[in-house]
Design a protein around this motif. Structure first.
Motif, PDB file in Angstrom:
ATOM      1  N   ASP A 291      -4.989   5.346  10.328  1.00 30.10           N
ATOM      2  CA  ASP A 291      -4.543   6.622  10.901  1.00 30.10           C
ATOM      3  C   ASP A 291      -4.009   7.554   9.814  1.00 30.10           C
ATOM      4  O   ASP A 291      -4.332   8.742   9.780  1.00 30.10           O
ATOM      5  N   ARG A 292      -3.193   7.015   8.915  1.00 27.58           N
ATOM      6  CA  ARG A 292      -2.651   7.837   7.817  1.00 27.58           C
ATOM      7  C   ARG A 292      -3.769   8.263   6.856  1.00 27.58           C
ATOM      8  O   ARG A 292      -3.731   9.371   6.315  1.00 27.58           O
ATOM      9  N   TYR A 293      -4.736   7.384   6.651  1.00 29.13           N
ATOM     10  CA  TYR A 293      -5.869   7.713   5.785  1.00 29.13           C
ATOM     11  C   TYR A 293      -6.648   8.901   6.351  1.00 29.13           C
ATOM     12  O   TYR A 293      -6.963   9.865   5.623  1.00 29.13           O
ATOM     13  N   VAL A 294      -6.953   8.859   7.632  1.00 25.04           N
ATOM     14  CA  VAL A 294      -7.698   9.961   8.256  1.00 25.04           C
ATOM     15  C   VAL A 294      -6.878  11.249   8.240  1.00 25.04           C
ATOM     16  O   VAL A 294      -7.403  12.332   7.956  1.00 25.04           O
ATOM     17  N   ALA A 295      -5.562  11.141   8.537  1.00 18.89           N
ATOM     18  CA  ALA A 295      -4.704  12.321   8.594  1.00 18.89           C
ATOM     19  C   ALA A 295      -4.600  13.036   7.247  1.00 18.89           C
ATOM     20  O   ALA A 295      -4.545  14.261   7.186  1.00 18.89           O
ATOM     21  N   ILE A 296      -4.592  12.268   6.159  1.00 17.23           N
ATOM     22  CA  ILE A 296      -4.395  12.860   4.826  1.00 17.23           C
ATOM     23  C   ILE A 296      -5.714  13.169   4.133  1.00 17.23           C
ATOM     24  O   ILE A 296      -5.866  14.216   3.496  1.00 17.23           O
ATOM     25  N   CYS A 297      -6.677  12.280   4.259  1.00 14.47           N
ATOM     26  CA  CYS A 297      -7.942  12.459   3.542  1.00 14.47           C
ATOM     27  C   CYS A 297      -8.961  13.295   4.329  1.00 14.47           C
ATOM     28  O   CYS A 297      -9.841  13.923   3.728  1.00 14.47           O
TER      29      CYS A 297
ATOM     30  N   GLU B 237      -7.148   5.425  -1.270  1.00 15.90           N
ATOM     31  CA  GLU B 237      -7.737   6.724  -0.938  1.00 15.90           C
ATOM     32  C   GLU B 237      -6.660   7.770  -0.680  1.00 15.90           C
ATOM     33  O   GLU B 237      -6.802   8.939  -1.066  1.00 15.90           O
ATOM     34  N   ILE B 238      -5.576   7.360  -0.034  1.00  8.84           N
ATOM     35  CA  ILE B 238      -4.484   8.296   0.251  1.00  8.84           C
ATOM     36  C   ILE B 238      -3.854   8.803  -1.043  1.00  8.84           C
ATOM     37  O   ILE B 238      -3.653  10.013  -1.226  1.00  8.84           O
ATOM     38  N   VAL B 239      -3.534   7.872  -1.939  1.00  6.19           N
ATOM     39  CA  VAL B 239      -2.918   8.261  -3.213  1.00  6.19           C
ATOM     40  C   VAL B 239      -3.853   9.166  -4.005  1.00  6.19           C
ATOM     41  O   VAL B 239      -3.431  10.174  -4.592  1.00  6.19           O
ATOM     42  N   SER B 240      -5.137   8.833  -4.022  1.00  7.68           N
ATOM     43  CA  SER B 240      -6.116   9.642  -4.739  1.00  7.68           C
ATOM     44  C   SER B 240      -6.169  11.056  -4.184  1.00  7.68           C
ATOM     45  O   SER B 240      -6.228  12.033  -4.950  1.00  7.68           O
TER      46      SER B 240
ATOM     47  N   PHE C 179       3.177  12.226   1.154  1.00  8.57           N
ATOM     48  CA  PHE C 179       3.677  10.865   0.923  1.00  8.57           C
ATOM     49  C   PHE C 179       4.744  10.482   1.942  1.00  8.57           C
ATOM     50  O   PHE C 179       4.850   9.317   2.338  1.00  8.57           O
ATOM     51  N   SER C 180       5.552  11.458   2.364  1.00 10.46           N
ATOM     52  CA  SER C 180       6.651  11.160   3.292  1.00 10.46           C
ATOM     53  C   SER C 180       6.141  10.671   4.638  1.00 10.46           C
ATOM     54  O   SER C 180       6.816   9.905   5.329  1.00 10.46           O
ATOM     55  N   THR C 181       4.927  11.124   5.035  1.00  6.19           N
ATOM     56  CA  THR C 181       4.373  10.661   6.312  1.00  6.19           C
ATOM     57  C   THR C 181       3.967   9.198   6.262  1.00  6.19           C
ATOM     58  O   THR C 181       3.757   8.574   7.294  1.00  6.19           O
TER      59      THR C 181
END
Length: 312
Positions: free
Chosen positions: A121-127, A220-223, A238-240
């Protein structure tokens, strides 16, 4: 050593964390406190999410299910321990022990899957923010929960039902405060090779695959976050993920600690104490992590508290 396959006559003894009579009241009070905090804290998280329309998002939907899983896994183990201490009776029936081990596997497996789903979920939200509502729609989230639950139940039933083929010895002492499947198998007099293979395979699948998925998601998120030009934007992104990363670190860190302690020490009691971390303490701390590190949750908790106070 005498053995038996009359399972209806078998009773296990849960030796708990200590056999010192003077420590029993302390252990009772400590675990009662942790259970109440776990139950009420996770229940409050669930009620807060369901009562605030601003939190009706995929991330918080998954979080509410994680809180329910935390309540269930604690309710599977701690109440029986408290009852044993209060009644000064360490016995648990064969059926009760196997049932408890099965439910522990169900909810531990479900928690693993939910943590991986939350990382996705966080991956989709950020990337992929523009496609977030399309990918993480309510239908897909429900399917994620159902698939996670079905896989966890099938795995738990398979591992637990395979115990039925074993013959047990008369000395049925489990140096633990709940019936852990690996400890049950150690007490068998018959060949346990198939059971051990299944346990290691399940541990690899339910521990390795979700963790690998979480690891890839955060790579992937960090990238993606490092490509954001604004420092404030990077911090917000990052806070999310901060709360989820804290829970993942706690869950997998304590689980790894249990296996390391089992490998380096010959004391089953030390392993049991280490197991308290992943089976009880982690579930107690999760509500604090998500409520204290999340501004939306704190605001929703404040509104719920005010609403409940006005009704009293």
């Amino acid at each position: 050593m005498e053995s038996t396959n009359q399972t209806d006559a078998i009773e296990f003894l849960l030796l708990g964390l200590s056999d010192d009579p003077e420590l029993q009241p302390i252990l009772f009070g400590l675990f009662l406190f942790m259970y109440l905090v776990t139950f009420l804290g996770n229940l409050l998280i669930t009620l807060t999410i369901s009562s605030d329309s601003h939190l009706h998002t995929p991330m918080y939907f998954l979080l509410s299910n994680l809180s329910l899983a935390d309540i269930c896994i604690s309710s599977t183990t701690v109440p029986k321990m408290l009852l044993n201490i209060q009644a000064q009776d360490q016995r648990i029936s064969y059926t009760g022990c196997l049932t408890q081990a099965c439910f522990v596997l169900v909810f531990a497996g479900l928690e693993n899957c939910l943590l991986a789903a939350m990382a996705y979920d966080r991956y989709v939200a950020i990337c992929h923010p523009l496609r977030y509502t399309v990918i993480m729609n309510s239908h897909f989230c429900i399917i994620l929960i159902l698939v996670s639950l079905i896989i966890s139940v099938v795995n738990a039933l398979l591992l637990s039902l395979m115990v039925l083929r074993l013959t047990f010895c008369r000395d049925l002492e489990i140096p633990h405060f709940f019936c852990e499947l690996a400890q049950i198998i150690k007490l068998a007099c018959s060949d346990t090779l198939i059971n051990k293979i299944l346990i290691y395979t399940a541990a690899l699948l339910f521990g390795g695959i979700p963790f690998f998925g979480i690891f890839l998601s955060y790579i992937e998120i960090v990238s993606s976050v490092l490509k954001i030009p604004s420092g404030q934007g990077r911090y917000k992104a990052f806070s999310t993920c901060g709360s989820h990363l804290s829970v993942v670190s706690l869950f997998y860190g304590t689980g790894l600690g249990v296996y390391i302690s089992s490998a380096v020490t010959e004391s089953p009691r030390n392993s049991a104490v280490a197991s308290v971390m992943y089976s009880t303490v982690t579930q107690m701390l999760n509500p604090f992590i998500y409520s204290l590190r999340n501004r939306d949750m704190k605001e929703a908790l404040r509104k719920l508290t005010v609403r409940m106070a006005s009704l009293m």
